[in-house]
Every structure is written in structure tokens, then in C-alpha cells.
Design a protein around this motif. Structure first.
Motif, short mmCIF file in Angstrom:
data_model
loop_
_atom_site.label_atom_id
_atom_site.label_comp_id
_atom_site.label_asym_id
_atom_site.label_seq_id
_atom_site.Cartn_x
_atom_site.Cartn_y
_atom_site.Cartn_z
N UNK A 1 0.83 -1.20 0.00
CA UNK A 1 0.00 0.00 0.00
C UNK A 1 0.87 1.25 0.00
N UNK A 2 1.91 1.26 0.83
CA UNK A 2 2.79 2.44 0.90
C UNK A 2 3.51 2.66 -0.43
N UNK A 3 3.98 1.59 -1.05
CA UNK A 3 4.67 1.72 -2.33
C UNK A 3 3.74 2.30 -3.40
N UNK A 4 2.53 1.73 -3.48
CA UNK A 4 1.57 2.22 -4.47
C UNK A 4 1.14 3.65 -4.17
N UNK A 5 1.02 3.97 -2.88
CA UNK A 5 0.63 5.33 -2.50
C UNK A 5 1.64 6.36 -2.99
#
Length: 429
Positions: A251-255
Motif C-alpha cells: 500500500x505504501x509503495x503504491x501510495x
């Protein structure tokens, strides 16, 4: 010549709210339909598929909405619903550092005497209508263990039914002062209140907590555009960022991919609106097709409804109308007031640590994401929730999730402690 778009009560006394029934001049509606009938459309170039928005708004989608606006969208019906479903008020305020402002707001009171005051702060290209699907559930004590709210939703000056400021200087700091006067001096929530904000509402909410920390019980945000950590400001967060390929969740990477894409490919509108809003206002304020295309591109990039970027036609056009009514330019100017001229009004709100209990809800297509340890540089984070679906208009797109998050945040020990500290007269358990 400007339209007399909305009739406001004359001779408003200071700090005395007056009931208000919004009504838009019918000539504006008729002329809008005439302009739509005369609209010219560009041609799509070969090589750009239906899902390829890299050149901007797709002609097919804009044409579909413009045709609906001209032939099927019933403003009289929508206006009646706004009059029926909201309790509207206007009030004249004298704001320190600025002077007189007239503010439109809606007020949904809880049926319980234990209603917790909640200030809902909208952003751009939104309006008070962002609250339309969450007012009833949040104001009802029957939904969750008695937690319910008295909800106040002001319109930023120049947005929707708040008249445009007569002079420059109205950015997030001044709006926050106006909202404080509204909540404390006008509505008498003198013990304090909770704030909720997304987009510009997040900057306004933060500014309230910076200027009036003693009055803010807690704040919940669904956008958190904090700057990246540095080795000095947050060394552990900085090192984790440097090793993000192995330390960050998916999620953090995609965010952060969404954030980088916004900064590189989708933020041209921001540069124009914060530097030369009036020039842009001539085009968008005179052409309903132009304004529609300007907004539809943002909705496509920022919205996640049922796996696509489409709000309903009526939701889309209602949001567009809230800016078309005043000729668009006042909402555009707010960017200049917030970000330009050496003021850095908005930026500074996320460069200052806020100690009030803070909750953050991250939605997958919100453009300005950050990991939790970035946010912890700037706020006392007591609630954090990540959603794989939803976007910029989470209260419209995902109202059930939005309401659940606000309730869960308020139920945390930190917020309950703050409620007991502030709202002794409300007998909050």
C-alpha cells in the motif's frame, strides 16, 4: 454583466445566522443550456484508447456529460433537494486580519443532547455537498453506541453559496479564523469541537489546530500532504524511506507512486490556478463545457467508484454547478491565496507539529498520500486506516467507510479522553 446568481438576505447583523434557501437565477440556467448547445468539441487523435487520458479529459466522456447537462439534468429538482435536505444559513463575520466575510453553512443537529460538535471542512473542486451522504448517519446516535455529532459544514468563501470575498487575502489561515468564529461565537460550541477535512479542508483543519489548539478536541483528515522526512526531522522514517523497496508495504509503495504521478503528470492545474487564476477564470467561467472538462479530468484521476473514475452524472454536475454559479474564478483564486505570493499559507500548516489527537484515513486514489511515519512528523497520530478502494471524494464515493472511520477514530482512548476534557457540559461518557 454578472448574473444576480443567488439572493442573500440584506443587512446581515454581525454573528447572527439567518435561515437561507439557495435559489439560482433562472437566466443563468437558461443561458447555460444555450452555451452547451453551441459547444465545440476537439477531435481525439489516433493512438489514444478509451482508457488513455494522458492528453486530458476524453471527448466521449465530456460529450456524454454535456449532453446530459443540457437535456436531462434537472437543476430545479436538485435545487429543491438541496433546500429540503439541508438546513442552510448565512452569517456575517468580522474576521481578525481581514474584515467582514459572509459565510454560508449547513447545520445538522443530533437528536441527542450529547451530540459532539464536528466541523466538516470541504476542499476544491468540492463544496458543502461532499457532506450530503454522511450527515444523517453521523448525526444519528442509533448507529454506534451513542456516538453522534452536531455537524457544521461551511462553504469556503467563493465556493457554492458563500459569496466571493470582496478583497484578496482569504486563504486557509483566514478561513480557519472565520470557522472558529462560526463555531465559538455564532453557534456557541464554546468548549471545543472536532474537525474533519480533505483537500483544502485538511489545510484549514490543520490551521485551526495550530491557531486554536485549546479549542480543537481532535481532527480527522483524509488527505495528509506532509513533506518527506529528512535525516534531521525524522531520521528513522528517513532511513526507512531510503530502504523503501524492502521496508514499505505494498500500500505504501503504491501510495507514493500515486503521489509521484500526481506531482509529475497531474499537477499542471495547480500551477496555473495558484499563479494566474483570473486568466483561467475567463475561459472556465464563460464556458460550461470548459469547466466540465476541467473537472472531469480531475474526477477521472482522483475518484474510485466501483472500479472506475465515474461519479454519477448528477453528483458530477452538482459539484460542477457549485462552482459554475459564481463563475468559477473565486474558487480558482483560493489557490493563489493559499500557495502564492510568498505567503506559503497552506504549506506551512503541514510543516508545524500539531499535538491534538489526529486520525488519518488513506484512500487508494487520493493523490497526496504519505506513510504513517511521515505523518508522525507533523501530528499526534492516534488512528490510521488504509483503504484499498476509494479516492479524493471519500465521503461521496465511500460514505459507509468514511462514517465508520470517523466513528472509530472518535472511539479511540485518546479522543475520548480529549472529549471528556473539553466537553464536560455534554456529559460524554
Amino acid at each position: 454583466m454578472p448574473y444576480p446568481q443567488v439572493d442573500y438576505p440584506s443587512d446581515l447583523p454581525l454573528n447572527v445566522p439567518r435561515r437561507f434557501q439557495p435559489h439560482v437565477d433562472t437566466k443563468l440556467i437558461a443561458d447555460t443550456q444555450s452555451k452547451l448547445a453551441l459547444a465545440r468539441y476537439p477531435e481525439e487523435q489516433d493512438g489514444f484508447g478509451l482508457d488513455d487520458w494522458s492528453q486530458g479529459a476524453k471527448v466521449e466522456r465530456v460529450r456524454e456529460l454535456a449532453t446530459y447537462w443540457q437535456n436531462e439534468y434537472d437543476w430545479a429538482k436538485q435545487e429543491k433537494a438541496m433546500q429540503t435536505n439541508f438546513d442552510h444559513y448565512v452569517v456575517r463575520l468580522n474576521v481578525p486580519g481581514y474584515g467582514d466575510l459572509v459565510l454560508h453553512f449547513v447545520h445538522k443537529k443530533c437528536s441527542s443532547p450529547k451530540g459532539i460538535p464536528l466541523l466538516f471542512c470541504h476542499g476544491w473542486p468540492g463544496s458543502f455537498l461532499e457532506s450530503r451522504y454522511i450527515l444523517d448517519p453521523l448525526s444519528s446516535p442509533s448507529h454506534d453506541k451513542g456516538i453522534a455529532f452536531d455537524i457544521v459544514v461551511p462553504s469556503i468563501p467563493g465556493f457554492g453559496f458563500s459569496p466571493a470575498p470582496l478583497k484578496s487575502g482569504v486563504g486557509p489561515t483566514i478561513v480557519a479564523r472565520a470557522y472558529k468564529i462560526l463555531m465559538i461565537d455564532v453557534l456557541k460550541y464554546s468548549k471545543g469541537f472536532i474537525t474533519q477535512g480533505g483537500d483544502f479542508g485538511s489545510f484549514i483543519s490543520r490551521s485551526l489546530a495550530i491557531q486554536y489548539p485549546e479549542l480543537i478536541i481532535a481532527q480527522h483528515l483524509n488527505m495528509f500532504p506532509v513533506p518527506p522526512p529528512t535525516l534531521v526531522s525524522a531520521p528513522i522514517a528517513y532511513l526507512r524511506w531510503c530502504l523503501s523497496s524492502i521496508t514499505y508495504s505494498e500500500f505504501e509503495k503504491k501510495s507514493l507512486q500515486v503521489r509521484r504521478n500526481f506531482e509529475l503528470d497531474q499537477s499542471g492545474y495547480l500551477e496555473q490556478q495558484k499563479t494566474r487564476p483570473q486568466t483561467l477564470g475567463f475561459a472556465l467561467g464563460d464556458s460550461p463545457l470548459g469547466l466540465l472538462a476541467w473537472f472531469v479530468e480531475k474526477f477521472h484521476d482522483w475518484v474510485d467508484v466501483d472500479g472506475n473514475g465515474y461519479l454519477s452524472n448528477d453528483d458530477t454536475l452538482d459539484l460542477v454547478m457549485m462552482h459554475w454559479i459564481q463563475g468559477v474564478t473565486p474558487g480558482l483564486r483560493f489557490y493563489r491565496e493559499a500557495f502564492w505570493g510568498g505567503k506559503r499559507d497552506a504549506d506551512e500548516t503541514f510543516e508545524t507539529y500539531v499535538n491534538v489527537p489526529t486520525g488519518v484515513s488513506m484512500y487508494a486514489k487520493e493523490q497526496l498520500h504519505c506513510p504513517r511515519d511521515w505523518a508522525a512528523q507533523a501530528a499526534n497520530i492516534v488512528f490510521w486506516r488504509e483503504h484499498a478502494v476509494g479516492g479524493h471524494f471519500s465521503s461521496i464515493e465511500r460514505p459507509k467507510q468514511f462514517v465508520e472511520d470517523v466513528r472509530s477514530f472518535v472511539a479511540t482512548a485518546a479522543v475520548q479522553k480529549s472529549i471528556r476534557k473539553h466537553l464536560e457540559l455534554y456529559s460524554i461518557a
